[in-house]
Scaffold this active site. Structure first.
Site, mmCIF file in Angstrom:
data_model
loop_
_atom_site.group_PDB
_atom_site.id
_atom_site.type_symbol
_atom_site.label_atom_id
_atom_site.label_comp_id
_atom_site.label_asym_id
_atom_site.label_seq_id
_atom_site.Cartn_x
_atom_site.Cartn_y
_atom_site.Cartn_z
ATOM 1 N N ARG A 77 -38.772 4.952 -3.431
ATOM 2 C CA ARG A 77 -37.548 5.526 -2.865
ATOM 3 C C ARG A 77 -37.682 7.045 -2.676
ATOM 4 N NH1 ARG A 77 -31.588 6.193 -5.124
ATOM 5 N NH2 ARG A 77 -30.536 6.200 -3.118
ATOM 6 N N HIS A 81 -37.002 9.164 0.747
ATOM 7 C CA HIS A 81 -36.094 10.313 0.834
ATOM 8 C C HIS A 81 -36.829 11.571 1.271
ATOM 9 C CE1 HIS A 81 -32.415 8.848 -1.649
ATOM 10 N NE2 HIS A 81 -32.876 7.919 -0.850
ATOM 11 N N ASN A 109 -27.707 11.370 -5.464
ATOM 12 C CA ASN A 109 -28.924 11.586 -6.269
ATOM 13 C C ASN A 109 -29.161 10.490 -7.297
ATOM 14 O OD1 ASN A 109 -26.899 12.214 -7.981
ATOM 15 N ND2 ASN A 109 -27.674 14.196 -8.625
HETATM 16 C C1 HEM Z 1 -32.325 1.523 5.734
HETATM 17 C C2 HEM Z 1 -31.635 2.463 5.128
HETATM 18 C C3 HEM Z 1 -31.546 2.574 3.635
HETATM 19 C C4 HEM Z 1 -30.405 2.688 2.910
HETATM 20 C C5 HEM Z 1 -28.994 2.758 3.465
HETATM 21 C C6 HEM Z 1 -30.777 2.722 1.519
HETATM 22 C C7 HEM Z 1 -29.895 2.859 0.467
HETATM 23 C C8 HEM Z 1 -30.211 2.720 -0.858
HETATM 24 C C9 HEM Z 1 -29.275 2.783 -1.947
HETATM 25 C C10 HEM Z 1 -27.778 3.056 -1.818
HETATM 26 C C11 HEM Z 1 -29.947 2.526 -3.103
HETATM 27 C C12 HEM Z 1 -29.378 2.406 -4.517
HETATM 28 C C13 HEM Z 1 -29.071 3.711 -5.160
HETATM 29 C C14 HEM Z 1 -28.353 3.467 -6.457
HETATM 30 O O1 HEM Z 1 -27.177 3.121 -6.428
HETATM 31 O O2 HEM Z 1 -28.976 3.585 -7.515
HETATM 32 C C15 HEM Z 1 -31.320 2.310 -2.736
HETATM 33 C C16 HEM Z 1 -32.324 2.014 -3.619
HETATM 34 C C17 HEM Z 1 -33.641 1.884 -3.267
HETATM 35 N N1 HEM Z 1 -34.179 2.103 -2.022
HETATM 36 FE FE1 HEM Z 1 -33.158 2.311 -0.304
HETATM 37 N N2 HEM Z 1 -32.126 2.625 1.421
HETATM 38 C C18 HEM Z 1 -32.648 2.532 2.685
HETATM 39 C C19 HEM Z 1 -33.982 2.467 3.013
HETATM 40 C C20 HEM Z 1 -35.012 2.437 2.110
HETATM 41 C C21 HEM Z 1 -36.417 2.540 2.450
HETATM 42 C C22 HEM Z 1 -36.954 2.729 3.858
HETATM 43 C C23 HEM Z 1 -37.106 2.438 1.289
HETATM 44 C C24 HEM Z 1 -38.598 2.486 1.074
HETATM 45 C C25 HEM Z 1 -39.480 2.007 1.917
HETATM 46 C C26 HEM Z 1 -36.139 2.267 0.225
HETATM 47 C C27 HEM Z 1 -36.454 2.063 -1.097
HETATM 48 C C28 HEM Z 1 -35.532 1.906 -2.100
HETATM 49 C C29 HEM Z 1 -35.879 1.510 -3.457
HETATM 50 C C30 HEM Z 1 -37.270 1.135 -3.954
HETATM 51 C C31 HEM Z 1 -34.695 1.520 -4.194
HETATM 52 C C32 HEM Z 1 -34.527 1.194 -5.682
HETATM 53 C C33 HEM Z 1 -34.594 2.475 -6.476
HETATM 54 C C34 HEM Z 1 -34.555 2.274 -7.975
HETATM 55 O O3 HEM Z 1 -34.629 1.138 -8.471
HETATM 56 O O4 HEM Z 1 -34.450 3.277 -8.698
HETATM 57 N N3 HEM Z 1 -34.888 2.305 0.759
HETATM 58 N N4 HEM Z 1 -31.456 2.441 -1.373
HETATM 59 C C1 LIG Z 2 -26.829 14.691 -9.517
HETATM 60 O O1 LIG Z 2 -26.091 15.738 -8.951
HETATM 61 C C2 LIG Z 2 -25.105 16.256 -9.809
HETATM 62 C C3 LIG Z 2 -24.251 17.232 -9.011
HETATM 63 O O2 LIG Z 2 -25.043 18.191 -8.387
HETATM 64 C C4 LIG Z 2 -25.791 16.898 -11.018
HETATM 65 O O3 LIG Z 2 -24.831 17.442 -11.901
HETATM 66 C C5 LIG Z 2 -26.601 15.829 -11.743
HETATM 67 O O4 LIG Z 2 -27.346 16.418 -12.798
HETATM 68 C C6 LIG Z 2 -27.570 15.135 -10.785
HETATM 69 N N1 LIG Z 2 -28.147 13.974 -11.448
HETATM 70 C C7 LIG Z 2 -29.452 13.747 -11.517
HETATM 71 C C8 LIG Z 2 -29.861 12.492 -12.209
HETATM 72 O O5 LIG Z 2 -30.288 14.469 -11.010
#
Ligand code: HEM
Ligand SMILES: *[C@@H]1O[C@H](CO)[C@@H](O)[C@H](O)[C@H]1NC(C)=O
Ligand SMILES: *[C@@H]1O[C@H](CO)[C@@H](O)[C@H](O)[C@H]1NC(C)=O
Ligand SMILES: *[C@@H]1O[C@H](CO)[C@@H](O)[C@H](O)[C@H]1NC(C)=O
Length: 339
Positions: A77, A81, A109
């Site tokens: 991820r 980003h 974040n």
């Molecule tokens: C298509 C648009 C995308 C959206 C809207 C999106 C959105 C998100 C969101 C909201 C999360 C969860 C964050 C949380 O609540 O902790 C997430 C997790 C993740 N995303 Fe995406 N993402 C996108 C594309 C991608 C792409 C292109 C990749 C990599 C090729 C990716 C890899 C991941 C991975 C591996 C996680 C899990 C992270 C973890 O377990 O800590 N995402 N994504």
């Molecule tokens: C996410 O952003 C908030 C607001 O800037 C900050 O206080 C916090 O430490 C950040 N969290 C992480 C896990 O980096």
């Protein structure tokens, strides 16, 4: 490989099955990439200056992943980003300074973590070959390594990126939100030179990892005027999610949420099978099965994991080429601060 390209442009060809069509676009993408990236990125960039680099990074990533199974998803991820904000320039790794809040402290974040893994690899590389390997390249290689060690494909990473000097919290609003519809997703990817196939393929990154409730809970209650629960969500799955994300925040742990896939530590095509069953976690996941422009690709990947793997390689190479700095950057000594 070349034969199938030739057969695609033969005038009186028979209709090609889906798989061949996708394969051919991939081959064209590879050829185009090879031509485009000639002057910039290249597989052999560090062959003479730091031949041990791939091994150092792989050992570090593997060790970290064995100690903490969350590492692979977080690194993948992180790479997404990085490349979507200011290009793949390691801006995601920079820490905030007293005068400027960095990307990593910007609004979405949650769960972009495990920066220490990149720090560890960088520290070892600064000993082995000081001031040679950019942080942006370390992240690109680590992202490939976490896919491979999770059971996904492997490929040669193109290298030679330089690190940027800017990281702004406000830039994170340019990331697509999980509430995006297909048109918004297509637009977001297109503005980085990525096409519809790249969108569906890279969304497959959600075969790994976890999400907090806040990213999907709008689908579970008071969804819209007609439906309490998002009707594109499988009803049993919706019940499960409601249980994981109780309405009262006091009943909910800080890390409440759900895995993105039922096999969240295995890189496989299960994500696409689940989308077809109404078990995509985000609106943006489920959206790509609900639209004719993307559904056929989801179906093809759900049927054929090796097709998904081949396309994933091609799309990761394209993602790794987004906005690359080859001249106007630096090689950071510490991935968290500009030199
Ligand atoms: C298509 C648009 C995308 C959206 C809207 C999106 C959105 C998100 C969101 C909201 C999360 C969860 C964050 C949380 O609540 O902790 C997430 C997790 C993740 N995303 Fe995406 N993402 C996108 C594309 C991608 C792409 C292109 C990749 C990599 C090729 C990716 C890899 C991941 C991975 C591996 C996680 C899990 C992270 C973890 O377990 O800590 N995402 N994504
Ligand atoms: C996410 O952003 C908030 C607001 O800037 C900050 O206080 C916090 O430490 C950040 N969290 C992480 C896990 O980096
Ligand atoms: C392996 O990972 C653990 C946990 O992050 C760390 O304490 C240790 O120093 C690492 N070992 C090596 C050889 O990198
Ligand atoms: C996607 O969302 C945008 C912004 O909310 C909206 O204008 C557009 O009509 C939506 N497109 C589709 C296909 O739903």
């Amino acid at each position: 490989m070349f034969l199938s390209v030739v057969s695609l442009i033969r005038p009186n060809m028979a209709p090609l099955p889906l798989k061949n069509l996708l394969l051919c676009t991939t081959i064209f993408a590879f050829l185009a990439l090879a031509l485009l990236s000639q002057a910039e990125l290249d597989v052999h960039h560090y062959d003479h200056t730091c031949p041990q680099l791939e091994k150092i990074i792989k050992d570090t990533v593997l060790n970290a992943s064995q100690h903490d199974p969350k590492v692979p998803a977080r690194i993948l991820r992180m790479f997404f980003h990085d490349c979507f904000i200011r290009g793949c320039d390691a801006s995601v790794l920079l820490d905030s300074t007293p005068t400027s809040k960095a990307e990593k402290d910007g609004p979405p974040n949650i769960s972009v973590r495990s920066f220490y893994v990149i720090d560890e690899a960088k520290a070892k590389l600064e000993k082995a070959c000081p001031h040679i390997v950019s942080c942006a390249d370390i992240l690109a290689i680590a992202a490939r390594d976490v896919v491979t060690l999770s059971g996904g494909p492997s490929w040669e990473v193109l290298k030679g990126r330089k690190d940027g000097r800017v990281s702004k919290a406000s830039d994170t609003r340019n990331l697509p939100p999980p509430t995006s519809n297909v048109s918004q997703l297509i637009q977001s990817f297109a503005s980085r030179g990525l096409d519809v196939k790249d969108l569906v393929t890279l969304s497959g990154g959600h075969t790994l990892g976890f999400s907090h409730c806040s990213s999907f809970e709008a689908r579970l209650r008071n969804f819209n005027l007609l439906h309490d629960v998002d009707p594109s969500l499988d009803s049993k799955f919706a019940q499960d999610l409601k249980q994981k994300c109780p309405e009262k925040p006091s009943f909910r742990g800080h890390n409440a949420g759900h895995f993105l896939d039922s096999t969240a530590s295995a890189f496989d095509n299960d994500y696409y099978k689940r989308l077809l069953a109404g078990k995509g976690l985000f609106i943006s996941d489920q959206a790509i099965v609900g639209d004719y422009r993307t559904r056929w690709i989801v179906e093809a990947f759900a049927k054929d994991q090796s097709l998904f793997f081949n396309e994933f390689i091609a799309s990761m190479l394209k993602l790794g080429n987004v906005g690359v700095l080859s001249h106007n950057g630096e090689v950071r000594r510490d991935c968290r601060v500009v030199n």
